[in-house]
Design a protein around this motif. Structure first.
Motif, PDB file in Angstrom:
ATOM      1  N   GLY A 131     103.603  65.434  76.861  1.00 36.47           N
ATOM      2  CA  GLY A 131     103.034  64.122  77.143  1.00 36.47           C
ATOM      3  C   GLY A 131     103.502  63.550  78.471  1.00 36.47           C
ATOM      4  O   GLY A 131     102.737  62.885  79.181  1.00 36.47           O
ATOM      5  N   GLY A 132     104.785  63.790  78.820  1.00 34.68           N
ATOM      6  CA  GLY A 132     105.277  63.309  80.112  1.00 34.68           C
ATOM      7  C   GLY A 132     104.577  63.996  81.276  1.00 34.68           C
ATOM      8  O   GLY A 132     104.224  63.343  82.284  1.00 34.68           O
ATOM      9  N   ILE A 133     104.366  65.312  81.195  1.00 34.52           N
ATOM     10  CA  ILE A 133     103.677  66.032  82.275  1.00 34.52           C
ATOM     11  C   ILE A 133     102.235  65.529  82.413  1.00 34.52           C
ATOM     12  O   ILE A 133     101.729  65.297  83.519  1.00 34.52           O
ATOM     13  CB  ILE A 133     103.714  67.542  81.992  1.00 34.52           C
ATOM     14  N   THR A 169      95.075  66.578  77.342  1.00 31.45           N
ATOM     15  CA  THR A 169      96.387  67.185  77.074  1.00 31.45           C
ATOM     16  C   THR A 169      97.347  66.165  76.460  1.00 31.45           C
ATOM     17  O   THR A 169      98.096  66.466  75.514  1.00 31.45           O
ATOM     18  CB  THR A 169      96.978  67.757  78.368  1.00 31.45           C
ATOM     19  N   GLY A 170      97.331  64.960  76.997  1.00 33.15           N
ATOM     20  CA  GLY A 170      98.198  63.914  76.451  1.00 33.15           C
ATOM     21  C   GLY A 170      97.836  63.556  75.010  1.00 33.15           C
ATOM     22  O   GLY A 170      98.718  63.334  74.170  1.00 33.15           O
ATOM     23  N   GLU A 171      96.521  63.510  74.702  1.00 31.86           N
ATOM     24  CA  GLU A 171      96.098  63.210  73.336  1.00 31.86           C
ATOM     25  C   GLU A 171      96.513  64.318  72.369  1.00 31.86           C
ATOM     26  O   GLU A 171      96.977  64.043  71.243  1.00 31.86           O
ATOM     27  CB  GLU A 171      94.585  63.014  73.290  1.00 31.86           C
ATOM     28  N   LEU A 172      96.351  65.560  72.796  1.00 29.52           N
ATOM     29  CA  LEU A 172      96.768  66.681  71.937  1.00 29.52           C
ATOM     30  C   LEU A 172      98.279  66.640  71.689  1.00 29.52           C
ATOM     31  O   LEU A 172      98.740  66.933  70.576  1.00 29.52           O
ATOM     32  CB  LEU A 172      96.352  68.015  72.571  1.00 29.52           C
ATOM     33  N   ALA A 173      99.043  66.319  72.721  1.00 28.98           N
ATOM     34  CA  ALA A 173     100.493  66.232  72.548  1.00 28.98           C
ATOM     35  C   ALA A 173     100.849  65.110  71.570  1.00 28.98           C
ATOM     36  O   ALA A 173     101.750  65.268  70.729  1.00 28.98           O
ATOM     37  CB  ALA A 173     101.165  66.007  73.891  1.00 28.98           C
ATOM     38  N   GLY A 176      99.587  66.207  67.946  1.00 22.76           N
ATOM     39  CA  GLY A 176     100.403  67.327  67.472  1.00 22.76           C
ATOM     40  C   GLY A 176     101.809  66.887  67.117  1.00 22.76           C
ATOM     41  O   GLY A 176     102.375  67.302  66.086  1.00 22.76           O
ATOM     42  N   GLY A 177     102.422  66.031  67.956  1.00 28.72           N
ATOM     43  CA  GLY A 177     103.747  65.514  67.635  1.00 28.72           C
ATOM     44  C   GLY A 177     103.744  64.655  66.381  1.00 28.72           C
ATOM     45  O   GLY A 177     104.701  64.679  65.593  1.00 28.72           O
ATOM     46  N   THR A 178     102.665  63.887  66.161  1.00 33.01           N
ATOM     47  CA  THR A 178     102.578  63.056  64.949  1.00 33.01           C
ATOM     48  C   THR A 178     102.522  63.905  63.691  1.00 33.01           C
ATOM     49  O   THR A 178     103.217  63.632  62.700  1.00 33.01           O
ATOM     50  CB  THR A 178     101.341  62.147  65.028  1.00 33.01           C
ATOM     51  N   ILE A 179     101.693  64.946  63.720  1.00 32.03           N
ATOM     52  CA  ILE A 179     101.560  65.810  62.538  1.00 32.03           C
ATOM     53  C   ILE A 179     102.864  66.547  62.259  1.00 32.03           C
ATOM     54  O   ILE A 179     103.356  66.582  61.115  1.00 32.03           O
ATOM     55  CB  ILE A 179     100.396  66.800  62.741  1.00 32.03           C
ATOM     56  N   LEU A 180     103.456  67.160  63.289  1.00 31.10           N
ATOM     57  CA  LEU A 180     104.698  67.900  63.082  1.00 31.10           C
ATOM     58  C   LEU A 180     105.842  66.965  62.680  1.00 31.10           C
ATOM     59  O   LEU A 180     106.697  67.326  61.858  1.00 31.10           O
ATOM     60  CB  LEU A 180     105.060  68.667  64.355  1.00 31.10           C
ATOM     61  N   GLY A 181     105.881  65.771  63.259  1.00 25.50           N
ATOM     62  CA  GLY A 181     106.941  64.824  62.901  1.00 25.50           C
ATOM     63  C   GLY A 181     106.833  64.364  61.455  1.00 25.50           C
ATOM     64  O   GLY A 181     107.852  64.246  60.754  1.00 25.50           O
TER      65      GLY A 181
END
Length: 235
Positions: A131-133, A169-173, A176-181
């Motif tokens: 997300g930062g990139i 890319t930012g939306e996928l990050a 994806g982080g929400t689901i894994l978290g």
């Protein structure tokens, strides 16, 4: 003339209670005989079979209940008495009831907690880096246009068209982080409850809770840095 003295000449009977007559040798009361209430056999006399002293009445000295027969309430065995084989002596006293301790959960394999920890780490660190990139790319690609845009107008979303790949890319990050978290949070709690990698599970829960804060902070910092770089490059 009769030699027997006249009745009026016999000595008077002795005063006082009449002594008890001892039982005849070899005498035993019949089977099933129950003495009357309050009766206690004299000292040294065996109690009849099936006899139980009344409630609260102390048993005679030397009396022992027959094998397999419970001692009456208030009965205390005489000093030096040993119960017959196979019989447990009555308890000296009863204390308050203490419930048995609950069995401790046996620690199992720590795989459940380790997996939760890895998922939480990917969700917090991996998603934040991606997300930062993406945020830096969005800021660098739109910094010049946003700097030239009047501030009194609404935001023009068409400015993001040249950087739509970075936006995706930012939306996928983020998702994806929400689901894994969320997955790591639930699995970490299960690992703690079942004692299957409890330490790893606690760490996974903490990282999963702090993950969204880390993601938002990193993206905000990199987007701001990208805006500054884009506005400077565009003059």
């Amino acid at each position: 003339m009769s030699e027997n003295p006249a009745p009026e000449q016999l000595p008077p009977p002795a005063a006082g209670p009449v002594p008890p007559v001892p039982p005849a040798p070899g005498f035993a009361p019949p089977q099933g005989f129950a003495p009357p209430q309050g009766y206690a056999p004299p000292q040294g006399y065996p109690a009849p079979q099936g006899y139980a002293p009344p409630q609260g009445y102390p048993a005679p000295q030397g009396y022992a209940p027959p094998q397999g027969y419970p001692a009456p309430q208030g009965y205390a065995p005489p000093q030096g008495y040993a119960p017959p084989g196979g019989q447990v002596a009555p308890a000296q006293g009863y204390g308050p009831y203490v419930p048995p301790a609950a069995p401790k959960a046996v620690a199992g394999a720590s795989t459940l907690g380790v997996v939760a920890f890895v998922l939480a780490l990917i969700a917090a660190v991996g998603a934040s880096m991606i997300g930062g990139i993406a945020g830096y790319g969005i800021g660098a690609g739109t910094g010049r246009d946003i700097a030239l845009q009047p501030t009194d107008l609404t935001f023009d979303w068409s400015i993001l068209t040249p950087v739509r790949e970075w936006v995706l890319t930012g939306e996928l990050a983020f998702w994806g982080g929400t689901i894994l978290g969320t997955w790591a949070l639930v699995q970490g709690i299960i690992a703690i409850v079942r004692n299957r990698g409890r330490g790893w599970g606690i760490a996974a829960v903490i990282i999963a809770v702090l993950g969204p804060i880390v993601f938002a902070t990193v993206v905000q910092v990199f987007v701001t840095a990208g805006f500054a770089a884009g506005a400077t490059a565009g003059g």
